[in-house]
Motif scaffolding. Structure first.
Motif, mmCIF file in Angstrom:
data_model
loop_
_atom_site.group_PDB
_atom_site.id
_atom_site.type_symbol
_atom_site.label_atom_id
_atom_site.label_comp_id
_atom_site.label_asym_id
_atom_site.label_seq_id
_atom_site.Cartn_x
_atom_site.Cartn_y
_atom_site.Cartn_z
ATOM 1 N N VAL A 183 -81.412 105.825 -6.226
ATOM 2 C CA VAL A 183 -81.718 106.546 -4.981
ATOM 3 C C VAL A 183 -80.444 106.837 -4.191
ATOM 4 O O VAL A 183 -80.211 107.966 -3.743
ATOM 5 C CB VAL A 183 -82.715 105.727 -4.131
ATOM 6 C CG1 VAL A 183 -82.884 106.368 -2.751
ATOM 7 C CG2 VAL A 183 -84.055 105.629 -4.831
ATOM 8 N N VAL A 184 -79.599 105.826 -4.041
ATOM 9 C CA VAL A 184 -78.354 106.008 -3.289
ATOM 10 C C VAL A 184 -77.444 107.015 -3.988
ATOM 11 O O VAL A 184 -76.823 107.871 -3.345
ATOM 12 C CB VAL A 184 -77.642 104.654 -3.103
ATOM 13 C CG1 VAL A 184 -76.242 104.848 -2.525
ATOM 14 C CG2 VAL A 184 -78.455 103.745 -2.200
ATOM 15 N N GLY A 185 -77.366 106.923 -5.320
ATOM 16 C CA GLY A 185 -76.524 107.860 -6.063
ATOM 17 C C GLY A 185 -77.004 109.292 -5.948
ATOM 18 O O GLY A 185 -76.192 110.229 -5.913
ATOM 19 N N THR A 238 -70.084 106.734 -5.361
ATOM 20 C CA THR A 238 -69.023 106.457 -6.339
ATOM 21 C C THR A 238 -68.120 105.317 -5.892
ATOM 22 O O THR A 238 -67.426 104.720 -6.706
ATOM 23 C CB THR A 238 -68.178 107.718 -6.583
ATOM 24 O OG1 THR A 238 -67.657 108.181 -5.326
ATOM 25 C CG2 THR A 238 -69.011 108.820 -7.220
ATOM 26 N N ALA A 239 -68.141 105.015 -4.587
ATOM 27 C CA ALA A 239 -67.300 103.927 -4.080
ATOM 28 C C ALA A 239 -67.853 102.557 -4.446
ATOM 29 O O ALA A 239 -67.175 101.540 -4.266
ATOM 30 C CB ALA A 239 -67.165 104.038 -2.559
ATOM 31 N N PHE A 240 -69.081 102.520 -4.968
ATOM 32 C CA PHE A 240 -69.694 101.241 -5.307
ATOM 33 C C PHE A 240 -69.334 100.766 -6.716
ATOM 34 O O PHE A 240 -69.773 99.688 -7.133
ATOM 35 C CB PHE A 240 -71.224 101.337 -5.194
ATOM 36 C CG PHE A 240 -71.719 101.483 -3.786
ATOM 37 C CD1 PHE A 240 -71.532 100.467 -2.868
ATOM 38 C CD2 PHE A 240 -72.364 102.634 -3.374
ATOM 39 C CE1 PHE A 240 -71.983 100.586 -1.567
ATOM 40 C CE2 PHE A 240 -72.822 102.770 -2.071
ATOM 41 C CZ PHE A 240 -72.625 101.748 -1.162
ATOM 42 N N GLN A 241 -68.574 101.537 -7.471
ATOM 43 C CA GLN A 241 -68.239 101.156 -8.844
ATOM 44 C C GLN A 241 -67.575 99.781 -8.943
ATOM 45 O O GLN A 241 -67.870 99.021 -9.884
ATOM 46 C CB GLN A 241 -67.340 102.207 -9.485
ATOM 47 C CG GLN A 241 -67.026 101.903 -10.947
ATOM 48 C CD GLN A 241 -66.100 102.937 -11.574
ATOM 49 O OE1 GLN A 241 -65.551 103.785 -10.865
ATOM 50 N NE2 GLN A 241 -65.942 102.874 -12.881
ATOM 51 N N PRO A 242 -66.688 99.399 -8.009
ATOM 52 C CA PRO A 242 -66.057 98.075 -8.133
ATOM 53 C C PRO A 242 -67.054 96.914 -8.156
ATOM 54 O O PRO A 242 -66.721 95.844 -8.671
ATOM 55 C CB PRO A 242 -65.162 98.006 -6.887
ATOM 56 C CG PRO A 242 -64.840 99.429 -6.569
ATOM 57 C CD PRO A 242 -66.081 100.185 -6.919
ATOM 58 N N LEU A 243 -68.251 97.110 -7.609
ATOM 59 C CA LEU A 243 -69.242 96.033 -7.646
ATOM 60 C C LEU A 243 -69.622 95.698 -9.089
ATOM 61 O O LEU A 243 -69.698 94.525 -9.472
ATOM 62 C CB LEU A 243 -70.491 96.433 -6.860
ATOM 63 C CG LEU A 243 -70.300 96.673 -5.357
ATOM 64 C CD1 LEU A 243 -71.608 97.130 -4.733
ATOM 65 C CD2 LEU A 243 -69.793 95.406 -4.675
ATOM 66 N N ALA A 268 -75.448 103.261 -8.958
ATOM 67 C CA ALA A 268 -75.122 104.229 -7.908
ATOM 68 C C ALA A 268 -73.923 105.081 -8.319
ATOM 69 O O ALA A 268 -73.906 106.307 -8.114
ATOM 70 C CB ALA A 268 -74.830 103.494 -6.602
ATOM 71 N N HIS A 269 -72.916 104.443 -8.923
ATOM 72 C CA HIS A 269 -71.744 105.193 -9.382
ATOM 73 C C HIS A 269 -72.109 106.174 -10.488
ATOM 74 O O HIS A 269 -71.660 107.325 -10.478
ATOM 75 C CB HIS A 269 -70.678 104.218 -9.886
ATOM 76 C CG HIS A 269 -69.575 104.878 -10.640
ATOM 77 N ND1 HIS A 269 -68.620 105.679 -10.052
ATOM 78 C CD2 HIS A 269 -69.286 104.892 -11.984
ATOM 79 C CE1 HIS A 269 -67.788 106.136 -10.968
ATOM 80 N NE2 HIS A 269 -68.178 105.668 -12.140
ATOM 81 N N GLY A 307 -74.211 109.020 -8.941
ATOM 82 C CA GLY A 307 -73.412 109.780 -7.987
ATOM 83 C C GLY A 307 -72.298 110.569 -8.637
ATOM 84 O O GLY A 307 -71.974 111.685 -8.212
ATOM 85 N N ASN A 308 -71.705 110.012 -9.695
ATOM 86 C CA ASN A 308 -70.561 110.670 -10.335
ATOM 87 C C ASN A 308 -70.989 111.752 -11.315
ATOM 88 O O ASN A 308 -70.365 112.815 -11.387
ATOM 89 C CB ASN A 308 -69.715 109.620 -11.061
ATOM 90 C CG ASN A 308 -68.355 110.150 -11.466
ATOM 91 O OD1 ASN A 308 -67.733 110.892 -10.719
ATOM 92 N ND2 ASN A 308 -67.905 109.762 -12.641
ATOM 93 N N TYR A 309 -72.054 111.496 -12.065
ATOM 94 C CA TYR A 309 -72.467 112.434 -13.105
ATOM 95 C C TYR A 309 -73.681 113.262 -12.688
ATOM 96 O O TYR A 309 -73.926 114.326 -13.260
ATOM 97 C CB TYR A 309 -72.775 111.680 -14.406
ATOM 98 C CG TYR A 309 -71.562 111.012 -14.990
ATOM 99 C CD1 TYR A 309 -70.688 111.711 -15.821
ATOM 100 C CD2 TYR A 309 -71.257 109.688 -14.688
ATOM 101 C CE1 TYR A 309 -69.560 111.096 -16.343
ATOM 102 C CE2 TYR A 309 -70.143 109.073 -15.208
ATOM 103 C CZ TYR A 309 -69.292 109.775 -16.038
ATOM 104 O OH TYR A 309 -68.182 109.165 -16.540
ATOM 105 N N GLY A 310 -74.458 112.765 -11.740
ATOM 106 C CA GLY A 310 -75.633 113.502 -11.297
ATOM 107 C C GLY A 310 -76.730 113.514 -12.341
ATOM 108 O O GLY A 310 -76.538 113.112 -13.497
#
Length: 488
Positions: A33-35, A43-48, A217-218, A221-224
């Motif tokens: 949902v967030v993505g 995309t900023a959530f990738q480090p998690l 989320a990453h 969000g990144n690839y859609g």
């Protein structure tokens, strides 16, 4: 007066608080949902997700070392360990070849790339180079040499599983050779270190829902979600082919061991969902090793077959590579003959064995296959750049199930599987306290909270007073199980 029934909100809250499966499921949905709604922020959530995977990787090498050493010492027979290794390699080759053939047949029947009429000159070959980082797949000689450790510490520091396996085999063999009387405290110490590692895994697993949320989320969000429409035919084909291969695994497991793959899926549903969310089988290796041991597979079989499968038994990757090769050829208008497709199988049988741990390894394997055929432009591999990440879920599930089935099958083949215990575990019965030492597996329910009375045994008490093996210097299983139970 009848007992009061908790209200629905309280039951839901309790489930979310106590069930890892429910937590990871919610995190997965929330990440999607967030993505979708906030792709730039997501995309900023990738480090998690990356941070969680790094934490899990820190315990994989010591865990594999401890499990293999203890397994060899308890089995008391180095020849049996060698037989397990040979049988595992035979199973791996049969399974990965079957995956390659299924992929080729599916791609020929469906033709996911037919009618695309792509001009290879319009593709950006440099993008593939950027994805792979200029790397290359190791040759056979390099692969063998890289499996040999240069230093004891270096193998653990670099997280080289094959090197750690070799070191564990040497240490286990040395313990058998020296016997209980000469080194009475080494094996109990390794068993206690194993308990500590499993406790650490339990602590790290508390972070699993956060990791799944960040990774999903990453991804979205990144690839859609639009890429799924563009490559819908290829994506559906890969997942259907994977489902067919998993069905064949279910038949093979039932025929060889009498166990149900569907019950096993329910048994490891938490680990499977976590692997899907993080797109990594390494993130669940410690937990899967716990559960396989609790399900009746002997320590030495689990410790050798599962980690080795991460390099030699990439069934999901084999499916993807064979379908991807034909997709690329069909998209650029190249019609591969039967002989060329057989060449594809032979080349991928080799290249797929050296893929683990190499960035962009799928594209390196596809490029090597295209070069060997001489008919597909190397730049055409760029066609799969947009869809490769979407295929991770298929590869992860198929790889993980393929390796777990291999553990059961090879264990049964070697007589190292307690089938009755396996059936009890898959039926949901508590198998955390049989003689196999799996007293710490209960951690899966409380996610690593303090274990039971088995953890209270002192290193110098019962463990140091076990009677030596009569007549032979080697350690015998019965002497080791009672003093220092393993964590599961």
């Amino acid at each position: 007066m009848p007992p009061s029934v908790p209200s629905l909100p309280r039951r839901v809250a309790r489930t979310l608080r106590t069930s890892l499966f429910a937590q990871v499921t919610c995190a997965l949905v929330l990440g999607i949902v967030v993505g979708k709604l906030w792709p730039d922020t997501a995309t900023a959530f990738q480090p998690l997700g990356d941070g969680f995977t790094r934490l899990i990787k820190t315990v994989i090498s010591p865990l594999v070392f401890c499990v293999v050493v203890v397994g060899i010492a308890k089995a008391g027979d180095l020849k049996a360990f060698g037989r397990i290794g040979v049988k595992a390699l035979v199973w791996f080759e049969i399974a990965s070849t079957a995956a390659l053939v299924i992929g080729l047949v599916a791609a020929n029947v469906v033709g996911p790339g037919r009618g695309m009429n792509v001009d290879p000159s319009s593709l950006d070959a440099a993008a593939v180079q950027e994805t792979t980082g200029g790397g290359h797949l190791p040759t056979t000689t390099e692969f063998v040499l890289n499996a040999l450790p240069q230093s004891f510490i270096g193998a653990f520091a670099e997280n080289e599983l094959l090197q750690v396996l070799i070191l564990a085999c040497l240490v286990g063999a040395a313990l058998l050779h020296l016997g209980h009387t000469k080194v009475p405290k080494i094996l109990p110490a390794i068993e206690q270190a194993q308990e500590i590692i499993f406790a650490v895994v339990g602590f790290i697993m508390r972070l699993a829902p956060i990791a799944v949320f960040g990774a999903m989320a990453h991804l979205v969000g990144n690839y859609g979600l639009g890429v799924m429409r563009t490559y819908a035919k290829l994506i559906v084909l890969c997942y259907v082919a994977a489902a067919l291969f998993i069905a064949l695994l279910a038949v093979a497991l039932k025929a060889v061991t009498g166990l149900s793959l569907w019950k096993f899926l329910r048994y490891i549903r938490e680990e499977m969902l976590l692997a899907l969310g993080t797109a990594s089988t390494e993130s669940v290796m410690p937990r899967v090793m716990q559960k396989l041991r609790r399900a009746g597979a002997r320590d030495d079989a689990v410790g050798l077959v599962l980690p080795t499968g991460y390099s030699f038994n990439l069934d999901g990757a084999s499916l993807y590579l064979s379908i991807g090769t034909l997709f690329i050829a069909q998209a650029v208008g190249v019609d591969l003959s039967l002989g060329q497709q057989i060449t594809v199988v032979l080349v991928l049988m080799l290249t797929s064995k050296g893929m683990a741990g190499i960035p962009g390894s799928a594209f390196l394997a596809l490029s090597a296959t295209a070069s060997s055929l001489g008919a597909i432009p190397a730049g055409a591999v760029a066609l799969l750049l947009g869809v490769d990440r979407i295929m991770d879920s298929m590869r992860v599930v198929t790889n993980l199930l393929g390796n777990c089935v291999a553990v059961f099958a090879v264990s049964r083949w070697e007589g190292a599987l307690d089938t009755a215990q396996a059936k009890r575990a898959l039926d949901g019965e508590d198998t955390s306290t049989p003689d196999d030492g799996e007293k710490g597996v209960g951690a899966e329910k409380d996610l690593g909270v303090e274990k039971g009375p088995g953890a209270e045994k002192s290193p110098g008490g019962d463990t140091g007073t076990a009677a030596p093996a009569p007549g032979i210097p080697a350690q015998k299983p019965k002497e080791l199980k009672e003093p220092a139970p393993e964590a599961g």
